[in-house]
Every structure is written in C-alpha cells, then in structure tokens.
Design a protein around this motif. Structure first.
Motif, PDB file in Angstrom:
ATOM      1  N   GLY A 323       2.874  -0.357   3.322  1.00  0.00           N
ATOM      2  CA  GLY A 323       3.064   0.568   2.211  1.00  0.00           C
ATOM      3  C   GLY A 323       2.936   2.013   2.621  1.00  0.00           C
ATOM      4  N   SER A 324       2.342   2.798   1.751  1.00  0.00           N
ATOM      5  CA  SER A 324       2.388   4.256   1.858  1.00  0.00           C
ATOM      6  C   SER A 324       1.316   4.864   2.744  1.00  0.00           C
ATOM      7  N   ARG A 325       0.472   4.056   3.380  1.00  0.00           N
ATOM      8  CA  ARG A 325      -0.620   4.599   4.190  1.00  0.00           C
ATOM      9  C   ARG A 325      -0.553   4.064   5.618  1.00  0.00           C
ATOM     10  N   GLU A 364      -5.560  -3.655  -2.440  1.00  0.00           N
ATOM     11  CA  GLU A 364      -4.501  -2.661  -2.571  1.00  0.00           C
ATOM     12  C   GLU A 364      -5.115  -1.294  -2.809  1.00  0.00           C
ATOM     13  N   ILE A 365      -4.434  -0.265  -2.341  1.00  0.00           N
ATOM     14  CA  ILE A 365      -4.884   1.108  -2.569  1.00  0.00           C
ATOM     15  C   ILE A 365      -3.809   1.836  -3.356  1.00  0.00           C
ATOM     16  N   ALA A 366      -4.183   2.350  -4.517  1.00  0.00           N
ATOM     17  CA  ALA A 366      -3.245   3.079  -5.370  1.00  0.00           C
ATOM     18  C   ALA A 366      -3.010   4.482  -4.799  1.00  0.00           C
ATOM     19  N   PRO A 367      -1.959   5.158  -5.235  1.00  0.00           N
ATOM     20  CA  PRO A 367      -1.719   6.538  -4.764  1.00  0.00           C
ATOM     21  C   PRO A 367      -2.912   7.456  -4.979  1.00  0.00           C
ATOM     22  N   ALA A 372      -7.749  -1.663  -5.708  1.00  0.00           N
ATOM     23  CA  ALA A 372      -7.456  -2.643  -6.749  1.00  0.00           C
ATOM     24  C   ALA A 372      -7.366  -4.034  -6.142  1.00  0.00           C
ATOM     25  N   GLU A 401      -5.767  10.660  -1.421  1.00  0.00           N
ATOM     26  CA  GLU A 401      -4.596  10.566  -2.288  1.00  0.00           C
ATOM     27  C   GLU A 401      -3.309  10.690  -1.471  1.00  0.00           C
ATOM     28  N   SER A 404       2.932   8.887  -3.523  1.00  0.00           N
ATOM     29  CA  SER A 404       3.372   7.741  -4.317  1.00  0.00           C
ATOM     30  C   SER A 404       3.278   6.473  -3.489  1.00  0.00           C
ATOM     31  N   ASN A 406       1.877   2.131  -3.594  1.00  0.00           N
ATOM     32  CA  ASN A 406       0.667   1.380  -3.272  1.00  0.00           C
ATOM     33  C   ASN A 406       0.699   0.931  -1.817  1.00  0.00           C
ATOM     34  N   LYS A 408      -0.879  -2.221   0.666  1.00  0.00           N
ATOM     35  CA  LYS A 408      -1.587  -3.499   0.757  1.00  0.00           C
ATOM     36  C   LYS A 408      -2.312  -3.559   2.094  1.00  0.00           C
TER      37      LYS A 408
END
Length: 420
Positions: A323-325, A364-367, A372, A401, A404, A406, A408
């Motif tokens: 994902g995003s990270r 999971e990590i939200a933006p 979560a 932060e 955008s 999430n 996993k």
C-alpha cells in the motif's frame, strides 16, 4: 607549508605510519584488490527457498517456492509469504510463450517474463487455495502494447498469442536479482564469479538436474566462473557431490571453476583430525564443562535468578507492507515503540516465568496513521492472553500521516529473555 620531518633513525613515527598507509592503499588500488572490495556474490539453494547474497551476507529476501508438476519436468513456482510459517500463495506473471505450448519461463532465461518500466515483473498473487488459480485482475496486454523483458534491448510490440499467464518461476526472480546486483556492482573485480551453496538433498534425491535452468541462466547474464559448496554432513559424499556438480555445470554451460578454490573445502579432508583425536578432545571438553558447571552451581546456590524480557525485530525485509507506506517507515515506528512491548512482556513474565516465542501481527494503517483491524496471524508463545495484549498495544499505536491510501502490514515480533 608542511615540513618533511626526519630524525636520526630516518622517518618520524608519524610519517612512518603515513608511509605504511600509502603503501597499503597503493597495493589495494594499483596492484590488486582489498577483501573489502570482494563482491562475494552467491546463491543459497535450500529445500524450500533460494536467496541471493553479496558482500558476505544476504541483503535480499528469501524467495520461497513450491514445486509444481509439469509434463517432463518440475516447476519451482514463487510463493509469496508474509512470514516464515505462512503457507503462502503462488505468484502468477505475464510470460512470453515460446513455443506456444511451453512457457519459456521454465528455462529461467532473462527473456521469459515481461516487466514494467521499473524492471519489476508483471505479477500478482493467485486466487483459491494457496493461490493455485490465476488471478482475475492480472490481464494480458492488449495487442499493439510495447513491453520488455529482463534481457537487454528486448522491447517488443505485443501481438496476438505473444503473451500468456503462468506461475512465476523462482529462478526468474533469482536471475532478476543477480542482474540488478551485477549492474550496481560492475566495478568489482569478482563480478563475473558466483558461488552456489546447494543443500545436499538435491544430490541425495537426484534433483540436481532440476537446477539446470538456473545454471544455464548464469552464463546468459554474464558469469564466467562458478564455485559449488554442498551442505552435507557426510564428508565423502559432500566432496564427491561438489566434484560431480562442477563437471555437470561445465558440461551444461561452459562455466569454469576458478583455478584456486576460495573456500578451501576440498582441503578439509587432509587436515581433518583422526577419530582418536576427536574422542580425546571431546572427553577433555566434557571434563572441563562438568567441572565449570559444578563450581558455578555452588556459587549460584543462594542467588535468585531474575528473567529480563526483550523484543527482537527482524530485518526490515521481513516486514511486509502493501500500500501507501514503506517497510522502513513502519519498522522504524515499531522500533521506537519497542519499550512499550518489552514492558508488556516483562509484566507477563511475572505471571508465567520464562515463556518466549514469536508473534506475527497483521493490521492496516489508515492515511491518518491510525491502526485498524489488528489480528494475531501466528503465535508460538502458547500464551493467548499475552498475544492479545500485544495486539491491543499495537492497535493503539499511531503512525505518520500520508496523503491517501491504506497500508496492509504483517510484522513478526520475537520475544525472549535473559537471566540476570
């Protein structure tokens, strides 16, 4: 302006040191190479994984595989695993089929699997049990699209029948890694040499021929010399297997063994101590250890041992993030919060002394950075209350932060203790 200082005996002590350093540097860069410059490129071939190593260690992740039965041969299909105990899921990729009924990926050539603009395979985890079914979201390229493989100058326009979806070969992943390492380390003196560390089971079970595609690919990507080291306890069998492997590799690919054997493995037989020497050595060692532990037990009789718990983080490559990270950012945040994990562990050590093990968490990590759905994917502690406490603690953590998307995450935590 500096002044050249001499004493009655010649150069001063300081200048003698500088002169010696200059000689060493000139020898390293003018007449040879230093050990620090050795690339020491190698491939470790085990029963369930392969891994590329360089500079004396393994900076790349293990490539786990599952052996699939194909007509007249076996296929070493890549398995995507989030942690060691995870059964994993087969990876599927877009291949160039040649001939039409046989995927060229079975030959592990650099011209077998299509890649994107970054050089990554067009691949995806399979569906169904263990990912054995092709993923529906992995689409064939449209006619007229231009795609390339790992082979140089391989960009081609795709026409009907020029692509097919099949399990990704573990050999292809190893070849891809070797190509990248060689490109980034082209100035190393031993960049054309490689060592194969092979498990003895490949020889005992007559499976060495299944590694032929990988060996042939080594020559195609530029290697000239290969050294084989076999993991095997039976010394006579190990050396005979190494000799046979070198002969077979030369027959298949023309790759030669260096004139000198860097590992010195073939000389171990000459210097191996006799059975009598080994027996005497073991008796002396046992006598010393028995005396040491007897005396230690007397000194520690009145001492009340105390266990201190700690948490061990594995390499960043063992942290799986989709994902995003990035795995680096997630691992760094976890390291910063490790005192809290150790505090929980030491608290439960008082309830259940000397328990230890590994806990694998998925979340999971939200933006916004909030965690979560944290779950325990695997545990070897045998202590469910402790596992849940670790899960809840991680569930309350906050990461940085991002704009955008999430992420996993799967991360393994190893808990152990030391006796103080």
């Amino acid at each position: 302006m500096s002044k050249f200082v001499c004493n009655e005996n010649g150069l001063s002590k300081k200048n003698r040191l500088l002169f010696a350093l200059a000689v060493v540097v000139s020898l390293c860069f003018g007449y040879g190479h230093c050990w620090e410059q050795d690339l020491m490129l190698n491939v470790n071939v085990r029963d369930d994984y392969l891994v590329v190593g360089a500079l004396g260690w393994f900076p790349n992740p293990n490539v786990y595989y599952k052996v699939l039965d194909y007509p007249y041969m076996h296929r070493y299909a890549v398995i995507e695993k989030d942690f060691e105990e995870d059964p994993g899921r087969v990876l599927w990729a877009v291949h160039y089929p040649f001939p039409r009924y046989l995927y060229s990926a079975m030959d592990a050539t650099p011209d077998s699997v299509y890649v994107d603009g970054k050089g990554d395979f067009l691949s995806m985890e399979g569906e169904g049990y263990l990912g054995m079914e092709p993923p529906k979201d992995l689409k064939l390229p449209a006619e007229g699209d231009s795609l390339a493989t790992l082979s140089p100058n391989s960009m081609r326009r795709i026409w009907r029948g020029d692509a097919a979806i099949a399990p990704l070969s573990a050999f292809d992943v190893i070849v891809s890694t070797l190509i990248r390492v060689r490109e980034s380390c082209a100035d190393r003196w031993d960049v054309d040499r490689i060592s194969l560390y092979i498990d003895g089971s490949f020889f005992r079970q007559n499976k060495f021929h299944e590694l032929h595609p990988l060996i042939i690919a080594l020559k195609e990507i530029g290697f000239r010399y290969v050294v084989v080291v076999v993991f095997e306890q039976d010394e006579a069998f190990r050396i005979s297997a190494m000799e046979w492997a070198h002969q077979e590799i030369y027959r298949l690919s023309g790759l030669e063994r260096p004139k000198t054997n860097p590992s010195g493995d073939l000389r171990l037989v000459e210097t191996r101590p006799s059975i009598m020497e080994e027996t005497v050595r073991k008796k002396i060692s046992k006598k010393f250890s028995d005396k040491f532990f007897t005396e230690s037990a007397g000194r520690m009789k009145d001492y009340k041992a105390k266990a201190f718990g700690w948490v061990e983080f594995l390499w960043t490559k063992d942290v799986k993030v989709r994902g995003s990270r990035s795995a680096e950012d997630v691992a760094e945040t976890m390291r910063q919060r490790s005192p809290g994990l150790e505090l929980i562990y030491n608290k439960f050590l008082k309830k259940k002394p000397r328990f230890k093990g590994r806990v694998v968490l998925r979340f999971e990590i939200a933006p916004s950075g909030e965690v979560a759905r944290p779950t325990v994917a695997y545990s070897s502690t045998g202590y469910e209350e402790f596992d849940n406490a670790i899960r809840d603690y991680v569930g309350q953590m906050t990461f940085g932060e991002v704009e955008s998307g999430n992420a996993k995450v799967t991360i393994p935590l190893t808990f152990g203790f030391s006796i103080l």
